[in-house]
Write a protein that holds these residues in place. Structure first.
Motif, PDB file in Angstrom:
ATOM      1  N   PRO A 137       0.828  -1.217   0.000  1.00  0.00           N
ATOM      2  CA  PRO A 137       0.000   0.000   0.000  1.00  0.00           C
ATOM      3  C   PRO A 137       0.853   1.254   0.000  1.00  0.00           C
ATOM      4  O   PRO A 137       1.981   1.252   0.498  1.00  0.00           O
ATOM      5  CB  PRO A 137      -0.801  -0.124   1.298  1.00  0.00           C
ATOM      6  N   VAL A 138       0.323   2.321  -0.588  1.00  0.00           N
ATOM      7  CA  VAL A 138       0.999   3.615  -0.613  1.00  0.00           C
ATOM      8  C   VAL A 138       0.181   4.575   0.246  1.00  0.00           C
ATOM      9  O   VAL A 138      -0.959   4.893  -0.070  1.00  0.00           O
ATOM     10  CB  VAL A 138       1.123   4.164  -2.049  1.00  0.00           C
ATOM     11  N   GLU A 139       0.766   5.013   1.356  1.00  0.00           N
ATOM     12  CA  GLU A 139       0.039   5.869   2.293  1.00  0.00           C
ATOM     13  C   GLU A 139       0.873   7.094   2.638  1.00  0.00           C
ATOM     14  O   GLU A 139       1.949   6.991   3.221  1.00  0.00           O
ATOM     15  CB  GLU A 139      -0.301   5.111   3.573  1.00  0.00           C
ATOM     16  N   LEU A 140       0.358   8.245   2.280  1.00  0.00           N
ATOM     17  CA  LEU A 140       0.981   9.506   2.647  1.00  0.00           C
ATOM     18  C   LEU A 140       0.135  10.139   3.749  1.00  0.00           C
ATOM     19  O   LEU A 140      -1.060  10.376   3.563  1.00  0.00           O
ATOM     20  CB  LEU A 140       1.067  10.445   1.442  1.00  0.00           C
ATOM     21  N   VAL A 141       0.745  10.392   4.891  1.00  0.00           N
ATOM     22  CA  VAL A 141       0.039  10.986   6.023  1.00  0.00           C
ATOM     23  C   VAL A 141       0.299  12.494   6.000  1.00  0.00           C
ATOM     24  O   VAL A 141       1.398  12.948   6.322  1.00  0.00           O
ATOM     25  CB  VAL A 141       0.513  10.381   7.360  1.00  0.00           C
ATOM     26  N   VAL A 142      -0.701  13.256   5.593  1.00  0.00           N
ATOM     27  CA  VAL A 142      -0.545  14.706   5.432  1.00  0.00           C
ATOM     28  C   VAL A 142      -0.870  15.405   6.751  1.00  0.00           C
ATOM     29  O   VAL A 142      -1.960  15.242   7.297  1.00  0.00           O
ATOM     30  CB  VAL A 142      -1.439  15.240   4.303  1.00  0.00           C
ATOM     31  N   ARG A 143       0.104  16.166   7.237  1.00  0.00           N
ATOM     32  CA  ARG A 143      -0.075  16.899   8.488  1.00  0.00           C
ATOM     33  C   ARG A 143       0.334  18.360   8.275  1.00  0.00           C
ATOM     34  O   ARG A 143       0.195  18.884   7.165  1.00  0.00           O
ATOM     35  CB  ARG A 143       0.751  16.244   9.602  1.00  0.00           C
ATOM     36  N   GLY A 144       0.831  18.984   9.319  1.00  0.00           N
ATOM     37  CA  GLY A 144       1.020  20.427   9.280  1.00  0.00           C
ATOM     38  C   GLY A 144       2.315  20.938   8.713  1.00  0.00           C
ATOM     39  O   GLY A 144       2.505  22.161   8.624  1.00  0.00           O
ATOM     40  N   SER A 145       3.238  20.068   8.288  1.00  0.00           N
ATOM     41  CA  SER A 145       4.547  20.552   7.828  1.00  0.00           C
ATOM     42  C   SER A 145       4.593  20.856   6.340  1.00  0.00           C
ATOM     43  O   SER A 145       5.647  21.194   5.809  1.00  0.00           O
ATOM     44  CB  SER A 145       5.644  19.530   8.175  1.00  0.00           C
ATOM     45  N   THR A 146       3.447  20.741   5.646  1.00  0.00           N
ATOM     46  CA  THR A 146       3.410  21.056   4.221  1.00  0.00           C
ATOM     47  C   THR A 146       2.281  22.032   3.919  1.00  0.00           C
ATOM     48  O   THR A 146       1.210  21.974   4.531  1.00  0.00           O
ATOM     49  CB  THR A 146       3.216  19.782   3.371  1.00  0.00           C
ATOM     50  N   ALA A 147       2.548  22.927   2.945  1.00  0.00           N
ATOM     51  CA  ALA A 147       1.581  23.959   2.552  1.00  0.00           C
ATOM     52  C   ALA A 147       1.983  24.486   1.186  1.00  0.00           C
ATOM     53  O   ALA A 147       3.102  24.205   0.703  1.00  0.00           O
ATOM     54  CB  ALA A 147       1.574  25.086   3.585  1.00  0.00           C
ATOM     55  N   PRO A 148       1.135  25.268   0.516  1.00  0.00           N
ATOM     56  CA  PRO A 148       1.538  25.896  -0.748  1.00  0.00           C
ATOM     57  C   PRO A 148       2.752  26.793  -0.536  1.00  0.00           C
ATOM     58  O   PRO A 148       3.026  27.249   0.580  1.00  0.00           O
ATOM     59  CB  PRO A 148       0.302  26.708  -1.148  1.00  0.00           C
ATOM     60  N   PRO A 149       3.522  27.035  -1.601  1.00  0.00           N
ATOM     61  CA  PRO A 149       4.723  27.873  -1.469  1.00  0.00           C
ATOM     62  C   PRO A 149       4.359  29.323  -1.176  1.00  0.00           C
ATOM     63  O   PRO A 149       3.227  29.760  -1.425  1.00  0.00           O
ATOM     64  CB  PRO A 149       5.382  27.748  -2.849  1.00  0.00           C
ATOM     65  N   PRO A 150       5.309  30.082  -0.636  1.00  0.00           N
ATOM     66  CA  PRO A 150       5.050  31.500  -0.376  1.00  0.00           C
ATOM     67  C   PRO A 150       4.847  32.254  -1.690  1.00  0.00           C
ATOM     68  O   PRO A 150       5.359  31.839  -2.739  1.00  0.00           O
ATOM     69  CB  PRO A 150       6.307  31.979   0.354  1.00  0.00           C
ATOM     70  N   PRO A 151       4.125  33.370  -1.681  1.00  0.00           N
ATOM     71  CA  PRO A 151       3.836  34.107  -2.921  1.00  0.00           C
ATOM     72  C   PRO A 151       5.080  34.563  -3.659  1.00  0.00           C
ATOM     73  O   PRO A 151       5.070  34.690  -4.877  1.00  0.00           O
ATOM     74  CB  PRO A 151       3.019  35.303  -2.428  1.00  0.00           C
ATOM     75  N   HIS A 152       6.185  34.812  -2.953  1.00  0.00           N
ATOM     76  CA  HIS A 152       7.396  35.329  -3.572  1.00  0.00           C
ATOM     77  C   HIS A 152       8.328  34.220  -4.055  1.00  0.00           C
ATOM     78  O   HIS A 152       9.509  34.465  -4.306  1.00  0.00           O
ATOM     79  CB  HIS A 152       8.155  36.216  -2.586  1.00  0.00           C
ATOM     80  N   GLN A 153       7.822  32.983  -4.199  1.00  0.00           N
ATOM     81  CA  GLN A 153       8.679  31.860  -4.578  1.00  0.00           C
ATOM     82  C   GLN A 153       9.443  32.175  -5.853  1.00  0.00           C
ATOM     83  O   GLN A 153       8.891  32.628  -6.846  1.00  0.00           O
ATOM     84  CB  GLN A 153       7.833  30.600  -4.816  1.00  0.00           C
ATOM     85  N   GLY A 154      10.759  31.884  -5.842  1.00  0.00           N
ATOM     86  CA  GLY A 154      11.583  32.087  -7.020  1.00  0.00           C
ATOM     87  C   GLY A 154      11.275  31.059  -8.086  1.00  0.00           C
ATOM     88  O   GLY A 154      10.700  30.010  -7.819  1.00  0.00           O
ATOM     89  N   ARG A 155      11.658  31.370  -9.303  1.00  0.00           N
ATOM     90  CA  ARG A 155      11.365  30.467 -10.415  1.00  0.00           C
ATOM     91  C   ARG A 155      12.597  29.708 -10.904  1.00  0.00           C
ATOM     92  O   ARG A 155      12.557  28.980 -11.863  1.00  0.00           O
ATOM     93  CB  ARG A 155      10.786  31.252 -11.606  1.00  0.00           C
ATOM     94  N   THR A 156      13.740  29.918 -10.264  1.00  0.00           N
ATOM     95  CA  THR A 156      14.949  29.226 -10.669  1.00  0.00           C
ATOM     96  C   THR A 156      15.474  28.389  -9.522  1.00  0.00           C
ATOM     97  O   THR A 156      15.224  28.696  -8.349  1.00  0.00           O
ATOM     98  CB  THR A 156      16.049  30.216 -11.093  1.00  0.00           C
ATOM     99  N   VAL A 157      16.161  27.366  -9.863  1.00  0.00           N
ATOM    100  CA  VAL A 157      16.716  26.457  -8.860  1.00  0.00           C
ATOM    101  C   VAL A 157      18.217  26.367  -9.079  1.00  0.00           C
ATOM    102  O   VAL A 157      18.662  25.906 -10.120  1.00  0.00           O
ATOM    103  CB  VAL A 157      16.090  25.051  -8.966  1.00  0.00           C
ATOM    104  N   PRO A 158      19.017  26.845  -8.126  1.00  0.00           N
ATOM    105  CA  PRO A 158      20.467  26.787  -8.300  1.00  0.00           C
ATOM    106  C   PRO A 158      20.942  25.372  -8.557  1.00  0.00           C
ATOM    107  O   PRO A 158      20.451  24.419  -7.971  1.00  0.00           O
ATOM    108  CB  PRO A 158      20.990  27.313  -6.957  1.00  0.00           C
ATOM    109  N   GLY A 159      21.908  25.254  -9.465  1.00  0.00           N
ATOM    110  CA  GLY A 159      22.498  23.957  -9.758  1.00  0.00           C
ATOM    111  C   GLY A 159      21.763  23.176 -10.814  1.00  0.00           C
ATOM    112  O   GLY A 159      22.095  22.027 -11.094  1.00  0.00           O
ATOM    113  N   THR A 160      20.685  23.772 -11.395  1.00  0.00           N
ATOM    114  CA  THR A 160      19.943  23.063 -12.450  1.00  0.00           C
ATOM    115  C   THR A 160      19.997  23.885 -13.703  1.00  0.00           C
ATOM    116  O   THR A 160      20.291  25.086 -13.690  1.00  0.00           O
ATOM    117  CB  THR A 160      18.473  22.844 -12.042  1.00  0.00           C
ATOM    118  N   SER A 161      19.689  23.253 -14.801  1.00  0.00           N
ATOM    119  CA  SER A 161      19.686  23.955 -16.083  1.00  0.00           C
ATOM    120  C   SER A 161      18.276  24.113 -16.576  1.00  0.00           C
ATOM    121  O   SER A 161      17.380  23.427 -16.123  1.00  0.00           O
ATOM    122  CB  SER A 161      20.512  23.170 -17.092  1.00  0.00           C
TER     123      SER A 161
END
Length: 354
Positions: free
Chosen positions: A330-354
């Motif tokens: 079985p695949v079970e993900l227990v969703v609790r309080g440590s995850t949420a949508p990203p902040p509004p100012h989230q950057g669009r680039t990721v260092p170290g990636t192309s």
């Protein structure tokens, strides 16, 4: 209880001959019923079972073992650690073995040493076990041993030759994908990964599951940070990641590492989950009581142990028949309080990636 049939605590233990007399059948019929053999009528089986219960008769497993050539025992080779994942799996294996009517013998091993693993397997083999479970998550090199009984490998590929091998998957790849997909579904551009030590099969599976989820969604793949399962290694990773404002989501390969990571992020002024979302892996129930409570991919220890022992017992007791179909974990993900949508100012680039 039938008059004259029951016994008091001072009476000798009932024998199969007593069961045969009360049931009105032969001793051979009693033996066939209690050993679950065919060619017994339903009525005779009912009478034998009723008589055995009435007399308090218990089948002598030692005698049965001598007659069948089997010891009714299963040996387990397990990593000698008190870590939540390995310890939880061993507990569930023990319960599944006992529920199947077998005794359990355990030999602990150090990290991935092929000679020690071979010695543990040989020790169990010499004790006459009917089957072996290898719950060793690390095997560094070829294991020079051959086993003449069926062997179950849990969450790892076969590491040596056996009379018959059975493997069960812990579902780490699918769980890692689910954890990563959860963060992407929340709107994060990508997900960083705090991996476990790559000597472990499970770490590799989780890493590949994370990569597969990112690739399927066209998300960039950030550089991997490797820990060692400990909260201290998670803390070190958190200190390194905290200064990068593009980091808004992290999937940690173990719950303890996730806890250390969260602590470092908060020390650095990065809020969880408002600034950075974190998902762990294992399902340790203790971490439901953190602030915030930890979202985690829960490993199916019970299901994997029961499925594996079911297949191993089949291989032991019916060696000339095909194994039954293997159920997906079985695949079970227990969703609790440590995850949420990203902040509004989230950057669009990721260092170290192309």
């Amino acid at each position: 209880m039938t008059p004259g049939v029951g016994r008091n605590v001072d009476s000798p233990a009932p024998r199969s001959a007593d069961v045969a007399r009360v049931a009105g059948v032969s001793r051979k019929t009693v033996s066939r019923v209690l050993n679950d053999e065919p060619y017994v009528s339903d009525e005779a089986r009912r009478r034998v079972l009723a008589a055995a219960e009435e007399l308090g008769y218990r089948l002598n497993h030692a005698a049965r073992a001598l007659a069948s050539g089997r010891s009714r025992s299963i040996g387990v080779v397990a990593l000698g650690t008190a870590g939540y994942g390995t310890a939880s799996l061993l507990v569930h294996i023990e319960q599944a073995v006992r529920d199947a009517g077998y005794a359990l013998r355990v030999v602990n091993t150090p990290d991935g040493d092929p000679k020690r693993i071979a010695g543990a397997v040989e020790s169990l083999h010499e004790q006459g076990v009917d089957g072996v479970v290898v719950s060793e998550p690390i095997v560094e090199g070829e294991v020079s041993v051959r086993v003449d009984v069926p062997v179950l490998f849990v969450g790892a590929p076969p590491a040596f030759t056996a009379a018959r091998t059975v493997t069960v998957d812990m579902g780490a790849h699918a769980l890692a994908r689910a954890a990563t997909d959860h963060l992407l579904d929340l709107g994060h551009v990508t997900v960083h990964h705090l991996a476990g030590p790559q000597r472990w099969y499970a770490s590799k599976d989780r890493l590949e599951g994370w990569r597969a989820a990112l690739a399927a969604r066209g998300a960039p793949e950030p550089p991997v940070v490797e820990g060692d399962w400990s909260a201290a290694s998670g803390y070190a990773a958190g200190r390194a990641l905290a200064g990068d404002s593009s980091v808004t989501a992290v999937f940690a390969s173990g719950d303890e590492m996730a806890v250390g990571l969260i602590h470092a992020l908060r020390e650095a002024g990065r809020r969880v989950p408002e600034d950075v979302s974190v998902v762990g892996f294992d399902g340790n129930p203790v971490f439901a009581y953190l602030t915030p409570a930890l979202t985690t991919a829960r490993q199916p220890f019970d299901a994997a142990a029961r499925e594996g022992i079911r297949l191993l017992v089949h291989a032991i007791e019916k060696p000339d028949t095909d194994l039954p179909p293997v159920s997906d974990p079985p695949v079970e993900l227990v969703v609790r309080g440590s995850t949420a949508p990203p902040p509004p100012h989230q950057g669009r680039t990721v260092p170290g990636t192309s």
